[in-house]
Design a protein around this motif. Structure first.
Motif, PDB file in Angstrom:
ATOM      1  N   THR A 119       0.828  -1.212   0.000  1.00 57.69           N
ATOM      2  CA  THR A 119       0.000   0.000   0.000  1.00 57.69           C
ATOM      3  C   THR A 119       0.859   1.258   0.000  1.00 57.69           C
ATOM      4  OG1 THR A 119      -1.753  -1.148   1.212  1.00 57.69           O
ATOM      5  CG2 THR A 119      -1.792   1.260   1.252  1.00 57.69           C
ATOM      6  N   THR A 120       0.637   2.120  -0.979  1.00 58.63           N
ATOM      7  CA  THR A 120       1.300   3.424  -1.013  1.00 58.63           C
ATOM      8  C   THR A 120       0.646   4.341   0.004  1.00 58.63           C
ATOM      9  OG1 THR A 120       1.921   3.223  -3.338  1.00 58.63           O
ATOM     10  CG2 THR A 120       1.771   5.457  -2.445  1.00 58.63           C
ATOM     11  N   VAL A 121       1.456   5.080   0.744  1.00 55.37           N
ATOM     12  CA  VAL A 121       0.954   5.982   1.780  1.00 55.37           C
ATOM     13  C   VAL A 121       1.244   7.421   1.384  1.00 55.37           C
ATOM     14  CG1 VAL A 121       1.038   6.622   4.221  1.00 55.37           C
ATOM     15  CG2 VAL A 121       1.390   4.228   3.541  1.00 55.37           C
ATOM     16  N   ILE A 122       0.183   8.208   1.205  1.00 56.12           N
ATOM     17  CA  ILE A 122       0.325   9.649   1.044  1.00 56.12           C
ATOM     18  C   ILE A 122       0.261  10.247   2.432  1.00 56.12           C
ATOM     19  CG2 ILE A 122      -0.621  11.744   0.036  1.00 56.12           C
ATOM     20  CD1 ILE A 122      -1.963  10.043  -2.077  1.00 56.12           C
ATOM     21  N   THR A 123       1.341  10.809   2.875  1.00 59.28           N
ATOM     22  CA  THR A 123       1.413  11.358   4.222  1.00 59.28           C
ATOM     23  C   THR A 123       0.894  12.794   4.254  1.00 59.28           C
ATOM     24  OG1 THR A 123       3.678  12.134   3.867  1.00 59.28           O
ATOM     25  CG2 THR A 123       3.392   9.894   4.723  1.00 59.28           C
ATOM     26  N   GLY A 124       0.663  13.293   5.455  1.00 62.56           N
ATOM     27  CA  GLY A 124       0.155  14.650   5.595  1.00 62.56           C
ATOM     28  C   GLY A 124       1.162  15.722   5.231  1.00 62.56           C
ATOM     29  N   HIS A 125       2.437  15.387   5.372  1.00 62.17           N
ATOM     30  CA  HIS A 125       3.535  16.288   5.022  1.00 62.17           C
ATOM     31  C   HIS A 125       4.692  15.427   4.534  1.00 62.17           C
ATOM     32  CE1 HIS A 125       1.775  19.766   7.277  1.00 62.17           C
ATOM     33  NE2 HIS A 125       1.313  18.794   8.054  1.00 62.17           N
ATOM     34  N   GLY A 126       5.423  15.904   3.554  1.00 56.43           N
ATOM     35  CA  GLY A 126       6.616  15.194   3.134  1.00 56.43           C
ATOM     36  C   GLY A 126       6.355  14.099   2.121  1.00 56.43           C
ATOM     37  N   ALA A 127       7.345  13.207   2.001  1.00 53.15           N
ATOM     38  CA  ALA A 127       7.359  12.207   0.941  1.00 53.15           C
ATOM     39  C   ALA A 127       6.375  11.070   1.177  1.00 53.15           C
ATOM     40  CB  ALA A 127       8.775  11.632   0.811  1.00 53.15           C
ATOM     41  N   GLU A 128       5.953  10.437   0.077  1.00 56.45           N
ATOM     42  CA  GLU A 128       5.153   9.227   0.159  1.00 56.45           C
ATOM     43  C   GLU A 128       6.014   8.080   0.701  1.00 56.45           C
ATOM     44  OE1 GLU A 128       3.524   8.283  -3.631  1.00 56.45           O
ATOM     45  OE2 GLU A 128       2.395  10.162  -3.811  1.00 56.45           O
ATOM     46  N   THR A 129       5.340   7.022   1.121  1.00 54.42           N
ATOM     47  CA  THR A 129       6.051   5.842   1.605  1.00 54.42           C
ATOM     48  C   THR A 129       5.186   4.623   1.307  1.00 54.42           C
ATOM     49  OG1 THR A 129       7.196   4.868   3.502  1.00 54.42           O
ATOM     50  CG2 THR A 129       5.137   6.052   3.962  1.00 54.42           C
ATOM     51  N   GLN A 130       5.571   3.479   1.854  1.00 49.65           N
ATOM     52  CA  GLN A 130       4.790   2.252   1.716  1.00 49.65           C
ATOM     53  C   GLN A 130       4.639   1.599   3.078  1.00 49.65           C
ATOM     54  OE1 GLN A 130       6.315  -0.528  -1.221  1.00 49.65           O
ATOM     55  NE2 GLN A 130       4.752   0.140  -2.665  1.00 49.65           N
ATOM     56  N   ILE A 131       3.523   0.904   3.269  1.00 46.26           N
ATOM     57  CA  ILE A 131       3.283   0.228   4.543  1.00 46.26           C
ATOM     58  C   ILE A 131       4.413  -0.747   4.856  1.00 46.26           C
ATOM     59  CG2 ILE A 131       1.812  -1.462   5.716  1.00 46.26           C
ATOM     60  CD1 ILE A 131       0.668   1.338   5.806  1.00 46.26           C
ATOM     61  N   GLY A 132       4.835  -1.541   3.880  1.00 45.71           N
ATOM     62  CA  GLY A 132       5.896  -2.513   4.121  1.00 45.71           C
ATOM     63  C   GLY A 132       7.190  -1.872   4.575  1.00 45.71           C
ATOM     64  N   PHE A 133       7.540  -0.737   3.975  1.00 49.78           N
ATOM     65  CA  PHE A 133       8.753  -0.028   4.379  1.00 49.78           C
ATOM     66  C   PHE A 133       8.650   0.435   5.827  1.00 49.78           C
ATOM     67  CE2 PHE A 133      11.057   3.950   5.022  1.00 49.78           C
ATOM     68  CZ  PHE A 133      12.344   3.598   4.626  1.00 49.78           C
ATOM     69  N   GLU A 134       7.503   0.982   6.186  1.00 48.10           N
ATOM     70  CA  GLU A 134       7.343   1.486   7.553  1.00 48.10           C
ATOM     71  C   GLU A 134       7.315   0.349   8.575  1.00 48.10           C
ATOM     72  OE1 GLU A 134       7.757   4.619   8.079  1.00 48.10           O
ATOM     73  OE2 GLU A 134       7.809   4.933   5.908  1.00 48.10           O
ATOM     74  N   GLN A 135       6.746  -0.791   8.204  1.00 42.68           N
ATOM     75  CA  GLN A 135       6.743  -1.942   9.106  1.00 42.68           C
ATOM     76  C   GLN A 135       8.160  -2.348   9.475  1.00 42.68           C
ATOM     77  OE1 GLN A 135       4.570  -4.589   6.554  1.00 42.68           O
ATOM     78  NE2 GLN A 135       2.670  -4.411   7.729  1.00 42.68           N
ATOM     79  N   GLN A 136       9.068  -2.234   8.513  1.00 39.67           N
ATOM     80  CA  GLN A 136      10.439  -2.682   8.722  1.00 39.67           C
ATOM     81  C   GLN A 136      11.370  -1.590   9.241  1.00 39.67           C
ATOM     82  OE1 GLN A 136      11.390  -5.902   8.392  1.00 39.67           O
ATOM     83  NE2 GLN A 136       9.229  -6.349   7.935  1.00 39.67           N
ATOM     84  N   CYS A 137      11.105  -0.347   8.849  1.00 38.20           N
ATOM     85  CA  CYS A 137      12.122   0.697   9.038  1.00 38.20           C
ATOM     86  C   CYS A 137      11.714   1.870   9.924  1.00 38.20           C
ATOM     87  CB  CYS A 137      12.547   1.244   7.680  1.00 38.20           C
ATOM     88  SG  CYS A 137      13.227  -0.008   6.571  1.00 38.20           S
ATOM     89  N   ASN A 138      10.432   2.004  10.260  1.00 42.43           N
ATOM     90  CA  ASN A 138      10.037   3.167  11.051  1.00 42.43           C
ATOM     91  C   ASN A 138      10.535   3.001  12.478  1.00 42.43           C
ATOM     92  OD1 ASN A 138       8.424   5.059  12.653  1.00 42.43           O
ATOM     93  ND2 ASN A 138       7.294   5.390  10.761  1.00 42.43           N
ATOM     94  N   PRO A 139      11.452   3.857  12.929  1.00 38.47           N
ATOM     95  CA  PRO A 139      12.048   3.669  14.260  1.00 38.47           C
ATOM     96  C   PRO A 139      11.088   3.931  15.411  1.00 38.47           C
ATOM     97  CG  PRO A 139      12.747   5.762  13.329  1.00 38.47           C
ATOM     98  CD  PRO A 139      11.987   5.045  12.242  1.00 38.47           C
ATOM     99  N   PHE A 140       9.949   4.564  15.136  1.00 37.28           N
ATOM    100  CA  PHE A 140       9.012   4.896  16.216  1.00 37.28           C
ATOM    101  C   PHE A 140       8.047   3.757  16.520  1.00 37.28           C
ATOM    102  CE2 PHE A 140      10.426   8.908  14.476  1.00 37.28           C
ATOM    103  CZ  PHE A 140      10.689   9.659  15.616  1.00 37.28           C
ATOM    104  N   VAL A 141       7.828   2.882  15.546  1.00 35.89           N
ATOM    105  CA  VAL A 141       6.844   1.836  15.749  1.00 35.89           C
ATOM    106  C   VAL A 141       7.280   0.451  15.315  1.00 35.89           C
ATOM    107  CG1 VAL A 141       4.757   3.265  15.741  1.00 35.89           C
ATOM    108  CG2 VAL A 141       5.765   2.553  13.578  1.00 35.89           C
ATOM    109  N   SER A 142       8.412   0.313  14.612  1.00 35.03           N
ATOM    110  CA  SER A 142       8.846  -0.999  14.173  1.00 35.03           C
ATOM    111  C   SER A 142       9.474  -1.761  15.351  1.00 35.03           C
ATOM    112  CB  SER A 142       9.857  -0.878  13.025  1.00 35.03           C
ATOM    113  OG  SER A 142      10.979  -0.124  13.412  1.00 35.03           O
ATOM    114  N   ASP A 143       9.380  -3.084  15.307  1.00 36.39           N
ATOM    115  CA  ASP A 143       9.946  -3.913  16.380  1.00 36.39           C
ATOM    116  C   ASP A 143      11.463  -3.948  16.281  1.00 36.39           C
ATOM    117  OD1 ASP A 143       7.435  -4.542  17.410  1.00 36.39           O
ATOM    118  OD2 ASP A 143       7.182  -6.168  15.947  1.00 36.39           O
TER     119      ASP A 143
END
Length: 212
Positions: free
Chosen positions: A188-212
């Motif tokens: 799933t492509t994510v259009i964020t409220g500010h800044g660049a787009e991302t993908q759910i899979g990328f955030e699952q793996q790489c988001n330091p605030f919520v990834s395991d």
């Protein structure tokens, strides 16, 4: 079905990503988070040959709805917002004053949106997801057939929304992301409220605030 028409661009005063989503068959469209510069938004709608049938807000911070009133007046399309953010909507002038932004009057929302409410314009269908944390009534808009999510200020590329403003809740935003957003298809492509787009899979793996 042909691909959804999608145009996302940055609007003032704080660089909010405003999105115009349209059905290529019927030319019906929605505007999401018209943060400012109503003239440019309306010109883009006209350029795309679309008719706006809804104006949706991911949340009620001033930088996401300063152009709402003018667009509503021009299109007669209803404004939608989750009811938990109505109190924030009522203090638009206070919000603007705190950030040194000129106050622009906005009419009350026409429709209080609900969790898992269906969204439709023409033949395009999606769903509103209540994702509290950035604000009590924060919502994301999911279009599964198009593998698209508009996350507002809940999820960013490599980040999450602030929780130190009106109604913010750090535990709630993390739960919203983990339980609601990370359950979506990883492509799933994510259009964020500010800044660049991302993908759910990328955030699952790489988001330091919520990834395991």
């Amino acid at each position: 079905m042909a691909d959804m028409i999608r145009k996302t661009f940055v609007v003032p005063p704080l660089g909010c990503n405003c999105s115009i989503l349209g059905d290529p068959a019927t030319k019906q469209a929605i505007v999401v988070d018209p943060g400012g510069d109503a003239k440019s938004i309306l010109e883009e709608v006209q350029r795309l040959g679309l008719t706006v049938v809804g104006i949706y807000h991911t949340h009620a911070h001033f930088d996401h709805f300063l152009a709402s009133g003018e667009i509503r007046a021009a299109t007669q399309a209803p404004l939608g917002l989750h009811e938990a953010d109505l109190e924030l909507w009522k203090i638009l002038e206070v919000q603007c004053r705190m950030f040194g932004v000129p106050f622009v009057q906005a009419p009350d929302p026409d429709h209080c949106m609900r969790d898992e409410e269906a969204l439709s314009f023409g033949k395009v269908t999606g769903q509103a997801l209540h994702t509290p944390g950035h604000t009590p009534g924060s919502m994301c808009f999911h279009f599964p057939e198009d593998h698209l999510l508009l996350s507002g200020d809940t999820l960013f590329r490599g980040g999450i929304g602030r929780t130190d403003l009106w109604g913010g809740d750090s535990r709630a935003i993390e739960e919203s992301i983990r339980e609601r957003l990370f359950s979506l298809d990883e492509t799933t492509t994510v259009i964020t409220g500010h800044g660049a787009e991302t993908q759910i899979g990328f955030e699952q793996q790489c988001n330091p605030f919520v990834s395991d």
